[in-house]
Design a protein around this motif. Structure first.
Motif, PDB file in Angstrom:
ATOM      1  N   ALA A  42      69.125  55.923  51.396  1.00 37.96           N
ATOM      2  CA  ALA A  42      69.396  57.274  53.239  1.00 37.96           C
ATOM      3  C   ALA A  42      68.342  57.875  52.894  1.00 37.96           C
ATOM      4  O   ALA A  42      67.079  57.219  52.270  1.00 37.96           O
ATOM      5  CB  ALA A  42      70.201  58.126  51.597  1.00 37.96           C
ATOM      6  N   LEU A  46      71.982  61.774  54.047  1.00 40.19           N
ATOM      7  CA  LEU A  46      72.293  61.711  55.414  1.00 40.19           C
ATOM      8  C   LEU A  46      73.321  62.180  55.945  1.00 40.19           C
ATOM      9  O   LEU A  46      73.789  62.574  57.435  1.00 40.19           O
ATOM     10  CB  LEU A  46      72.738  60.068  55.202  1.00 40.19           C
ATOM     11  CG  LEU A  46      71.250  59.278  55.269  1.00 40.19           C
ATOM     12  CD1 LEU A  46      71.316  57.920  55.242  1.00 40.19           C
ATOM     13  CD2 LEU A  46      70.294  59.400  56.426  1.00 40.19           C
ATOM     14  N   SER A  83      69.726  60.685  61.272  1.00 40.64           N
ATOM     15  CA  SER A  83      70.887  60.056  60.322  1.00 40.64           C
ATOM     16  C   SER A  83      72.105  59.252  60.618  1.00 40.64           C
ATOM     17  O   SER A  83      72.157  58.624  59.441  1.00 40.64           O
ATOM     18  CB  SER A  83      70.948  61.054  59.341  1.00 40.64           C
ATOM     19  OG  SER A  83      70.305  62.363  58.822  1.00 40.64           O
ATOM     20  N   LEU A 119      77.340  59.604  51.329  1.00 37.96           N
ATOM     21  CA  LEU A 119      77.457  58.794  51.991  1.00 37.96           C
ATOM     22  C   LEU A 119      78.221  57.208  51.803  1.00 37.96           C
ATOM     23  O   LEU A 119      78.850  56.609  52.608  1.00 37.96           O
ATOM     24  CB  LEU A 119      75.932  58.086  51.932  1.00 37.96           C
ATOM     25  CG  LEU A 119      75.359  57.133  50.611  1.00 37.96           C
ATOM     26  CD1 LEU A 119      75.953  56.185  50.976  1.00 37.96           C
ATOM     27  CD2 LEU A 119      73.993  57.771  51.422  1.00 37.96           C
TER      28      LEU A 119
END
Length: 752
Positions: A42, A46, A83, A119
């Motif tokens: 990440a 994110l 992101s 995520l």
């Protein structure tokens, strides 16, 4: 061949993990790949909770009738364009057919767990997960962590606490902010940002500011004398008059009478007490104590200290995990203590202290090791690995030095002082003297403190190096004088004192039972408190003035209007932090907590709706315009003499200047004299670093007024020259231009 996907929190951590896994790794766009492992990462968060309009388009407009907003199930969105790119990389790796297992290698704590959980859910992944739990980024620590991976199921309670914290902050912050902003939009510029953590922190700062503003200084007097023990002029010492335990005298007449009564008189040493005091070394650092010390010693903000500690952990690998609230080590770390001391002792500055630790047959561990006081992470200490310091920045080196010396000092003996208290009686008036001598440096020797620095108390006087004195000796009064003083208001909070207030917020709670419950909690967590302080500055509630944190008028008004609402109380956030800990431990159900949060949000909306419905805060009136004489009134973007009804002469001072909103007091000073007498803090350069500078009001050739930096040295990172070299021309020109414009306007008026 099946592969294991490792997901780190940052690219630098991913690259470090590759060093201990079988390779070689091939570098790809956003990930690294070898025969058995894929490593991706990440970039912090994110994924985040979606804004209200992602649930219903009607929420794009802020209306009281739509509140409270409590989603039945929270939606996740990718944070921003940057992101999205990396999130697509992570998602592709998670969906690869040859990936059978996933390792969560995000930071070992609640926030790292949340980053991974969000995520993983957003990617729609279903594959089995194991947890890599790291407190140090050394090669040995990483190898050990990979050898002892924890099942993902063990993290379910930690994830539940992380999600609960995130969703609770969304519900309360979103609804309270919208309700307050809707009702106060005519009085404030922009949103009225509220939250269950930032609002009680703001309340602490504003209440101190209210105390300062209400403070009325009162004069008092002190009487000091210089004595000489009879027979030897070299045996001189100083004393301060005390009436009992109180050195303060309420009137100048009384102080003068004491001076006259003892002037030239010979008194007697009527009391001489000598005691020995031992002082233990301070405990190891947790994050909050490290931030507080760095602020006190170097003026570092809490965020600046955390950034340095994070680099020392993550990039340089010389410190252990910094986001900890423990000041102790676990018993299984005892074998590492001497090897760690050997590594830091390779540096010349620490060799003597490190050699002392490594030479001990039996380490004093009773104040260092306590398994019960270590949660997810132990205290911050140096790593058990070679330390390369050549690439450390000044900030990093200072923080490293603090942690190393604290680690070595805790194994050293106590410092020993001889304290002497003398009372000299002259004409029935008693003068007190304090002496303090460091006999054995002990742990203070680790810091190079072979002598105790003199302590100078405003009322009690200073510690002195005393000559040899005896009780009953005569003492001649060589000099005596009265000193006029005034009482001082409470000090404004600094990062150090505010962090302490946040950590010990339970002390501010009146309810005895709740105060006892909060003794181990406070406002926020060690990992979030620095961000809370910066958030208050970013939204315009607080400003930095040197090291002091000063509440703005906007911040003061927000807390005044909330009028002791539970959002302003540390008991609320302290209670929630404890409940989150219980969720993490399995002692409370997440759903019960979230139901209570929804109920609190509903109640808060109702209270704010009713309390703030008819509130109107008048705009500041700064007095007459220096050009046309019409009143200058504060508006959303500046201070001007024009409005919709009357265009005035066009004179305006815009609020926004180099990332700072100019307050009313600065605008008034510019209008009155054309420049600020003192440097103004809080400006930001293009790289985001803060600087300070004086301001001057100037008029362009086109006749437009603008605020400029008054010194040529007002550049980011530059140091000011001596005062006599500061150019005065800009300020003088501004003032003359204002006076000339006013004279021309007066001459042209009918009255003239």
């Amino acid at each position: 061949m099946s592969k294991t996907l490792v997901i780190a929190e940052k690219p630098s951590v991913g690259r470090d993990l590759a060093r201990v896994l079988p390779g070689p790794f091939k570098k790809e766009e956003g990930y690294l790949e070898a025969d058995n492992h894929i490593i991706t990462w990440a970039v912090g968060h994110l994924v985040q909770l979606a804004e209200p309009d992602e649930y219903d388009a009607k929420f794009k407009k802020w209306r009281m009738a739509d509140l409270p907003i409590v989603p039945p199930k929270f939606k996740l969105i990718v944070r921003d364009e940057r992101s999205k790119k990396q999130m697509s990389v992570v998602t592709r790796q998670l969906k690869r057919d040859d990936v059978d297992n996933v390792i969560n290698a995000c930071d070992a704590g609640r926030e790292g767990e949340l980053i991974f959980a969000y995520l993983f859910e957003k990617a729609g992944a279903k594959k089995p997960v194991q947890r890599l739990w790291l407190s140090s980024m050394t090669m040995d620590a990483m190898k050990e962590a990979f050898a002892t991976l924890r099942p993902g199921e063990e993290m379910a309670k930690l994830e539940a606490a992380a999600r609960s914290r995130s969703e609770a902050d969304w519900i309360v912050g979103m609804n309270a902010t919208r309700a307050a902003t809707i009702r106060l939009r005519s009085s404030f510029d922009g949103a009225v940002s509220l939250g269950r953590v930032q609002t009680p922190t703001l309340a602490i700062i504003t209440r101190r500011e209210e105390e300062i503003r209400a403070f009325v200084p009162e004069p008092y007097w002190l009487v000091d004398a210089k004595f000489a023990a009879e027979g030897q002029d070299t045996r001189q010492y100083e004393g301060r008059f005390h009436a009992g335990a109180n050195p303060r005298i309420t009137t100048a007449e009384e102080a003068a009478a004491i001076v006259e009564a003892v002037k030239g008189q010979t008194g007697e040493i009527t009391k001489l007490e000598k005691t020995t005091r031992k002082e233990k070394a301070p405990l190891l650092y947790d994050l909050t104590s490290l931030q507080r010390d760095a602020n006190t010693r170097f003026g570092f903000s809490a965020r600046r200290t955390l950034a340095a500690a994070q680099r020392l952990y993550e990039e340089h690998k010389v410190l252990t995990y910094p986001r900890t609230n423990s000041r102790y080590l676990t018993s299984d770390m005892v074998p590492e203590i001497k090897p760690t001391a050997e590594h830091v002792g390779a540096q010349r500055d620490y060799k003597v202290a490190a050699d002392y630790v490594t030479s001990m047959d039996l380490l004093p561990l009773e104040r260092v090791v306590n398994n019960e006081k270590v949660g997810d992470h132990h205290a911050i200490i140096p790593t058990n690995s070679p330390h390369k310091l050549d690439k450390l920045s000044d900030d990093d080196r200072r923080v490293y030095d603090m942690v190393v010396r604290r680690f070595l000092a805790v194994f050293h003996p106590e410092a020993v002082f001889h304290n002497t208290r003398v009372e000299t009686t002259v004409a029935e008036y008693v003068f007190r003297t304090r002496g303090k001598v460091l006999i054995e440096a002990g742990w203070r020797g680790v810091y190079g403190e072979l002598q105790e620095s003199e302590r100078d108390d405003e009322d009690e006087g200073r510690d002195q190096q005393l000559p040899k004195l005896e009780k009953g000796e005569a003492a001649e009064t060589r000099k005596v004088e009265s000193l006029e003083k005034v009482t001082k208001p409470p000090r404004r909070y600094t990062d150090a004192s505010l962090l302490g207030a946040m950590e010990g917020a339970g002390k501010l709670v009146d309810d005895e039972e709740l105060r006892e419950q909060m003794k181990d909690s406070g406002i926020g967590t060690p990992a979030t408190r620095a961000a809370i302080i910066e958030r208050l500055i970013d939204v315009g509630y607080v400003e930095r003035d040197g090291r002091a944190l000063v509440a703005t008028e906007k911040g003061l008004n927000v807390i005044r209007l909330l009028d002791n609402h539970p959002l302003t109380s540390p008991s609320l956030t302290g209670d929630w932090e404890q409940r989150l800990d219980k969720i993490e431990q399995g002692a409370e159900e997440r759903q019960k907590f979230m139901d209570d949060i929804a109920g609190f949000a509903t109640q808060t909306v109702q209270v704010l709706d009713e309390k703030l419905k008819d509130v109107r805060i008048p705009r500041a009136n700064l007095g007459p315009c220096p050009v046309c004489g019409q009143d200058i009134i504060e508006n959303r973007k500046g201070y001007s003499c024009w409005s919709r009804e009357d265009p005035g002469c066009g004179f305006v001072i815009w609020k926004a200047k180099a990332g700072k909103q100019l307050p009313v007091a600065v605008a008034k000073e510019l209008i009155a004299v054309g420049r600020t007498a003192k440097q103004i803090t809080g400006f930001k350069g293009r790289s985001g670093r803060n600087f300070r500078a004086r301001l001057a009001l100037q008029q362009s050739e086109e006749g437009k007024w603008r605020v400029e930096f008054d010194e040529a040295w007002a550049k980011e990172g530059a140091k000011p020259p001596d005062a006599e070299t500061v150019p005065e021309t800009a300020a003088d020109a501004a003032k003359q231009a204002i006076e000339a414009a006013a004279q021309q306007d007066a001459a042209a008026s009918p009255a003239a």
